[in-house]
Design a protein around this motif. Structure first.
Motif, PDB file in Angstrom:
ATOM      1  N   GLU A  17       0.835  -1.205   0.000  1.00 12.77           N
ATOM      2  CA  GLU A  17       0.000   0.000   0.000  1.00 12.77           C
ATOM      3  C   GLU A  17       0.875   1.262   0.000  1.00 12.77           C
ATOM      4  N   GLU A  50      -4.324   5.482  -0.797  1.00 15.26           N
ATOM      5  CA  GLU A  50      -3.425   4.350  -0.568  1.00 15.26           C
ATOM      6  C   GLU A  50      -2.717   4.481   0.779  1.00 15.26           C
ATOM      7  N   HIS A  53      -5.119   3.246   3.184  1.00 17.73           N
ATOM      8  CA  HIS A  53      -5.152   1.773   3.187  1.00 17.73           C
ATOM      9  C   HIS A  53      -3.999   1.231   4.034  1.00 17.73           C
ATOM     10  N   GLU A  94      -3.071  -2.067  -9.813  1.00 22.19           N
ATOM     11  CA  GLU A  94      -4.223  -2.476  -9.001  1.00 22.19           C
ATOM     12  C   GLU A  94      -4.521  -3.971  -9.152  1.00 22.19           C
ATOM     13  N   VAL A  97      -2.208  -5.635  -6.909  1.00 23.54           N
ATOM     14  CA  VAL A  97      -2.617  -5.451  -5.506  1.00 23.54           C
ATOM     15  C   VAL A  97      -3.759  -6.417  -5.176  1.00 23.54           C
ATOM     16  N   GLN A 127     -10.850  -3.296  -3.737  1.00 28.62           N
ATOM     17  CA  GLN A 127     -10.125  -3.670  -4.965  1.00 28.62           C
ATOM     18  C   GLN A 127     -11.068  -3.804  -6.152  1.00 28.62           C
ATOM     19  N   GLU A 130     -11.761  -0.228  -7.192  1.00 25.09           N
ATOM     20  CA  GLU A 130     -10.607   0.467  -7.782  1.00 25.09           C
ATOM     21  C   GLU A 130     -10.285  -0.065  -9.173  1.00 25.09           C
TER      22      GLU A 130
HETATM   23 FE1  FEO Z   1      -4.861  -0.009  -1.822  1.00 26.61          FE
HETATM   24 FE2  FEO Z   1      -5.399   0.718  -4.714  1.00 26.61          FE
HETATM   25  O1  FEO Z   1      -5.113  -0.587  -3.501  1.00 26.61           O
END
Ligand code: FEO
Length: 166
Positions: A17, A50, A53, A94, A97, A127, A130
């Protein structure tokens, strides 16, 4: 109480993150220097998201009796070819991630850590949003191509686009 394995995996996600935040901050800075102020504003906000996060993970690790470790900063790319280049990178990032989050969720099931599993559901939903938002943006850019007027309007639209979870 977190197992050592989960603590380590969550700390790895803290790093992911933090890297995302740095990466999007660099994209924002480049966009601003190119006069894409709407895109810059959007990406500065993404970078802040982020960091949020990351912070959420830090607080969770410590609340559960672990120790959140603040990672070193990595230098992200400073230059980009175009807005398409930026958002292709963002979408690709992404997707990675999401894979990390899925791996983490899998580990919590293996370890029978249902508290962490529950905590991570927020990240699973985030997620999905995003990735969907990044795909929508890429679709727009693919339609616009190199049309200057189109890119101008795109940039203006992005100024008012809320972050994925809003
Ligand atoms: Fe924290 Fe965009 O993933």
């Amino acid at each position: 109480m977190l197992s050592k394995k989960i603590e380590k995996a969550l700390n790895r996600q803290v790093e992911v993150e933090a890297d995302s935040s740095q990466f999007y901050l660099s994209m924002a800075s480049w966009a601003e220097t190119q006069g894409f102020n709407g895109t810059a504003k959007f990406l500065y906000t993404q970078s802040d998201e982020e960091r949020m996060h990351m912070l959420k993970l830090v607080r969770f690790i410590n609340e559960r009796g672990g120790h959140a470790i603040v990672p070193a900063l990595k230098q992200p790319p400073a230059k980009f070819k175009s807005l398409s280049d930026i958002f292709e990178s963002l979408l690709g990032h992404e997707i990675k991630v999401t894979e990390e989050i899925n791996g983490l969720v899998h580990t919590t099931l293996e370890e029978k850590d249902y508290t962490t599993h529950n905590f991570l559901q927020w990240y699973v939903s985030e997620q999905i949003e995003e990735e969907a938002q990044a795909r929508t943006i890429m679709d727009k850019l693919n339609m616009i191509g190199n049309d200057k007027g189109g890119l101008y309007l795109f940039d203006r639209d992005l100024e008012n686009m809320p972050a994925a979870h809003d």
